[in-house]
Scaffold this active site. Structure first.
Site: not given
Ligand code: GAR
Length: 231
Positions: A105, A123, A155, A158, A32, A30
Site C-alpha cells: 500500500r 524494494h 519519503t 515513491l 522478508n 512475509g
Molecule cells: C519482496 O520481493 C519485496 O522486495 C517486494 O515484495 C516482495 C515481498 O515478499 N516489495 C515491493 O515490491 C514493494 N514495492 P515477502 O512478502 O516474501 O517479503
C-alpha cells in the site's frame, strides 16, 4: 542513543527514535519479515500488521507468538482513513521503527511526515532504477546485466527515499521474471536484516542533504562484473 538525526518536524517521534521497538507491515508471504526475525537483529518486534487479512505471513507471525493485526484497507473509504487507523495501531505498539516488508500500500504524505526517518522499506531493484511495480520484468526488458534490491527510508517520493544498503545480483541471459525474482529475494533476505541491525545499533546517520551513511561499515574492494568472461 540511536544516531539517527532527529528531523526538524519529528514532533512526537522524539525519544522514540532511540527505541529498538519495531512494527512490521506486510501484505503477503512475509519472507522478508521472517528473515528479519530469524536473523536476530536485536529489534524488539512488537507486532506484525497487514492490510490484507489473508496475508500468509500473518499466520507465520501468529505461530511465532507475535501480536498480529489485520487492518483491511478495503474497509476504509479513503487512504487517509486507512492511514489514520494504521497510525493508531502503530502508536499503540510504540514503534521506534516501522519496517515495510512486502507492504503493497502506498502510504499518504501525512503518515510519512509523521514518521519521518522511521520507516524502512525493501524494494526489489537497485534504486533509483525501476521504482514501482514489476521490477524484475522491467529489468529483463531493459537488458540490464545487474539487478538487485534496496533497503531505503520512505519519503513521499515513491521508492525515492535515501538508500541504506543495496544488494546486487547478476541477470542471466536465460532469466525469467521468476528466476530473477528468486535470486533477488535471496539478497533481500541478507540486506534487510542487516539494515535493521544497523538501526538497532544506532549506526545509521543522515547528512545535511538527507543522504544515509552507516558508521563503521567495512570497505569493499572487489566489484561485480556481469556477464563474466567465457570459461
Ligand atoms: C519482496 O520481493 C519485496 O522486495 C517486494 O515484495 C516482495 C515481498 O515478499 N516489495 C515491493 O515490491 C514493494 N514495492 P515477502 O512478502 O516474501 O517479503
Amino acid at each position: 542513543m540511536n544516531a539517527i538525526a532527529e528531523p526538524e518536524n519529528a514532533g512526537e517521534a522524539h525519544g522514540r527514535a532511540a527505541s529498538k521497538s519495531a512494527v512490521i507491515l506486510i501484505s503477503g508471504r512475509g519472507s522478508n519479515m521472517q528473515a528479519i526475525v530469524e536473523a536476530g537483529t536485536g529489534a524488539d518486534v512488537r507486532a506484525v500488521i497487514s492490510n490484507r487479512p489473508d496475508a500468509k505471513g500473518l499466520e507465520w507471525a501468529r505461530g511465532q507468538g507475535f501480536a498480529t493485526e489485520a487492518i483491511d484497507h478495503t474497509a476504509f473509504k479513503t487512504r487517509d482513513a486507512f492511514d489514520a487507523a494504521l497510525a493508531e495501531a502503530i502508536e499503540r505498539y510504540d514503534a521506534g521503527i516501522i519496517l515495510l516488508a512486502g507492504f503493497m500500500r502506498i502510504l499518504g504524505d501525512g503518515f510519512i511526515r509523521r514518521h519521518e526517518r522511521r520507516i524502512l522499506n525493501i524494494h526489489p531493484s537497485l534504486l533509483p532504477a525501476f521504482p514501482g511495480l514489476h521490477t524484475h520484468r522491467r529489468a529483463i526488458e531493459a537488458g540490464v546485466k545487474v539487478h538487485g534490491a534496496t533497503v531505503h527510508f520512505v519519503t513521499s517520493e515513491l521508492d525515492g527515499g535515501p538508500a541504506v544498503i543495496q544488494g546486487v545480483v547478476p541477470v542471466m541471459p536465460d532469466d525469467t521474471e521468476e528466476t530473477l525474482a528468486a535470486r533477488v529475494l535471496q539478497v533481500e533476505h541478507r540486506i534487510y536484516p542487516q539494515a535493521v541491525r544497523w538501526w538497532v545499533e544506532g549506526k545509521i546517520e543522515f547528512n545535511a542533504a538527507g543522504v544515509v551513511s552507516v558508521r563503521g561499515t567495512g570497505v569493499i574492494t572487489d566489484s561485480m562484473i556481469s556477464p563474466g568472461t567465457a570459461q
